[in-house]
Design a protein around this motif. Structure first.
Motif, short mmCIF file in Angstrom:
data_model
loop_
_atom_site.label_atom_id
_atom_site.label_comp_id
_atom_site.label_asym_id
_atom_site.label_seq_id
_atom_site.Cartn_x
_atom_site.Cartn_y
_atom_site.Cartn_z
N ALA A 5 78.99 42.75 1.16
CA ALA A 5 80.13 42.20 1.51
C ALA A 5 81.12 42.94 2.14
CB ALA A 5 80.77 41.97 0.00
N THR A 6 82.06 42.41 2.92
CA THR A 6 82.87 42.74 3.77
C THR A 6 84.10 43.40 2.96
OG1 THR A 6 84.24 40.79 3.88
CG2 THR A 6 82.76 41.34 5.75
N VAL A 7 85.03 44.36 3.37
CA VAL A 7 86.09 44.74 2.49
C VAL A 7 87.14 43.56 2.09
CG1 VAL A 7 88.28 46.07 2.57
CG2 VAL A 7 86.22 46.94 3.60
N GLU A 8 87.17 42.60 2.99
CA GLU A 8 88.10 41.55 2.57
C GLU A 8 87.33 40.65 1.47
OE1 GLU A 8 89.28 36.95 4.48
OE2 GLU A 8 89.13 38.85 5.91
N GLU A 9 86.10 40.60 1.57
CA GLU A 9 85.39 39.95 0.62
C GLU A 9 85.47 40.45 -0.75
OE1 GLU A 9 82.21 37.47 3.21
OE2 GLU A 9 81.70 39.45 2.46
N ARG A 10 85.35 41.92 -0.64
CA ARG A 10 85.45 42.67 -1.97
C ARG A 10 86.63 42.80 -2.72
NH1 ARG A 10 83.38 48.24 0.33
NH2 ARG A 10 82.70 46.95 2.29
N PHE A 11 87.83 42.85 -1.89
CA PHE A 11 89.02 42.55 -2.30
C PHE A 11 89.54 41.33 -3.13
CE2 PHE A 11 93.86 42.46 -1.47
CZ PHE A 11 94.24 43.28 -2.69
N GLU B 242 93.65 53.86 -4.99
CA GLU B 242 92.83 53.73 -6.15
C GLU B 242 91.81 52.58 -5.96
OE1 GLU B 242 92.37 53.41 -11.09
OE2 GLU B 242 94.26 53.51 -10.12
N ILE B 243 92.40 51.38 -5.66
CA ILE B 243 91.51 50.07 -5.59
C ILE B 243 90.66 50.38 -4.08
CG2 ILE B 243 91.63 47.70 -4.99
CD1 ILE B 243 94.14 47.60 -6.67
N LEU C 206 92.17 48.89 3.62
CA LEU C 206 92.55 48.00 2.86
C LEU C 206 94.04 47.17 2.81
CD1 LEU C 206 92.02 46.20 -0.06
CD2 LEU C 206 92.93 48.33 -1.35
N ASN C 207 94.74 48.06 3.32
CA ASN C 207 96.23 47.62 3.90
C ASN C 207 96.07 46.43 4.99
OD1 ASN C 207 98.41 48.60 1.99
ND2 ASN C 207 97.86 50.94 3.05
N ARG C 208 95.20 46.81 5.62
CA ARG C 208 94.98 45.94 6.90
C ARG C 208 94.59 44.46 6.40
NH1 ARG C 208 92.85 50.38 10.10
NH2 ARG C 208 90.79 50.03 9.69
N VAL C 209 93.69 44.61 5.49
CA VAL C 209 93.16 43.41 4.85
C VAL C 209 94.30 42.50 3.96
CG1 VAL C 209 91.74 42.49 2.96
CG2 VAL C 209 90.72 44.05 4.62
N ILE C 210 95.11 43.41 3.45
CA ILE C 210 96.36 42.86 2.62
C ILE C 210 97.15 41.89 3.74
CG2 ILE C 210 98.20 43.18 1.23
CD1 ILE C 210 96.67 45.51 -0.19
N ASP C 211 97.52 42.86 4.63
CA ASP C 211 98.30 42.20 6.01
C ASP C 211 97.64 40.92 6.38
OD1 ASP C 211 100.04 44.04 5.57
OD2 ASP C 211 99.16 45.52 7.24
#
Length: 229
Positions: A149-155, A179-180, A191-196
């Motif tokens: 899974a991609t990071v976006e999918e994992r998140f 931590e996440i 992860l911050n890029r994914v959240i953005d």
């Protein structure tokens, strides 16, 4: 950790989860009720197992260490889950860390009692087989998530799996992004890029100290039905 030997309290969980079907002589087994606060470690990876744990209230997070020293998320567990079965059968040290993610209660049976009495109880062994089979299934799912899974999918999978404690369309406070990120096998920056990206798509909305999940259905679509459980 707090320990309770209160019979009525222990018996209420035995009745709630119909544990009389699991233990042939349940009324002679010296159960303990072990109580853990949020973020308290229940089992520490590498320690020697002291007994069998049955999760009867709350929620736990199971992680495993990787070579970098970071932890990788395997699954979230809900009642009724059993911990210590693999270590007991294989006679090895604790293989994964178990941590309470909410106030959590577990029924505990000491290793000596398990080895001398329960390993000859066909009802108990049948229950262990069910839980071991389920763990094999969840390990297959978590391997698929962590490797493919991609990071976006994992998140998305992480958020959907933990939805019961936060709730969609509600504000999620004090997320520990580093931590996440570590649990998902990525970097804080990524992860911050994914959240953005999810914020720009209108799925999330950043707020001070956390964010709000706006489109739970879209987040569920990204997760593709996979869960850390």
């Amino acid at each position: 950790m707090k320990v309770s030997l209160e019979y009525d309290e222990i018996h209420s969980y035995i009745t709630q989860f119909d544990l009389k079907r699991v233990f042939s002589e349940w009324d002679t087994i010296p159960f303990q009720l072990r109580i853990y606060e949020k973020d308290e470690v229940v089992l520490r990876e590498g320690d020697e197992l002291d007994g069998i744990y049955l999760l009867v209230e709350g929620q736990t997070k199971v992680t495993t260490s990787v070579e970098t020293g970071k932890s990788l998320l395997l699954r979230f567990c809900h009642p009724l889950s059993i911990f210590g079965d693999i270590e007991l059968i294989q006679k090895v040290a604790i293989q994964s860390q178990v941590e309470a993610v909410a106030d959590t209660r577990l029924l505990f049976v000491a290793k000596q009692t398990v080895e001398k009495r329960l390993m000859q109880d066909y009802r108990f062994l049948n229950e262990l087989l069910k839980h071991l089979s389920f763990k094999l299934q969840t390990c297959t799912s978590s391997s698929k998530i962590n490797l493919l899974a991609t990071v976006e999918e994992r998140f998305a999978i992480y958020l959907v799996t933990t939805r019961l404690s936060s709730g969609f369309s509600k504000e999620i406070h004090t997320l520990n992004i580093p931590e996440i990120a570590s649990l998902l096998g990525t970097t804080t920056r990524h992860l911050n890029r994914v959240i953005d990206k999810l914020s720009e798509a209108g799925i999330l909305s950043r707020k001070r100290g956390g964010f709000v999940v706006i489109e739970g259905d879209k987040l569920n679509d990204i997760s593709a039905g996979l869960r850390y459980e």
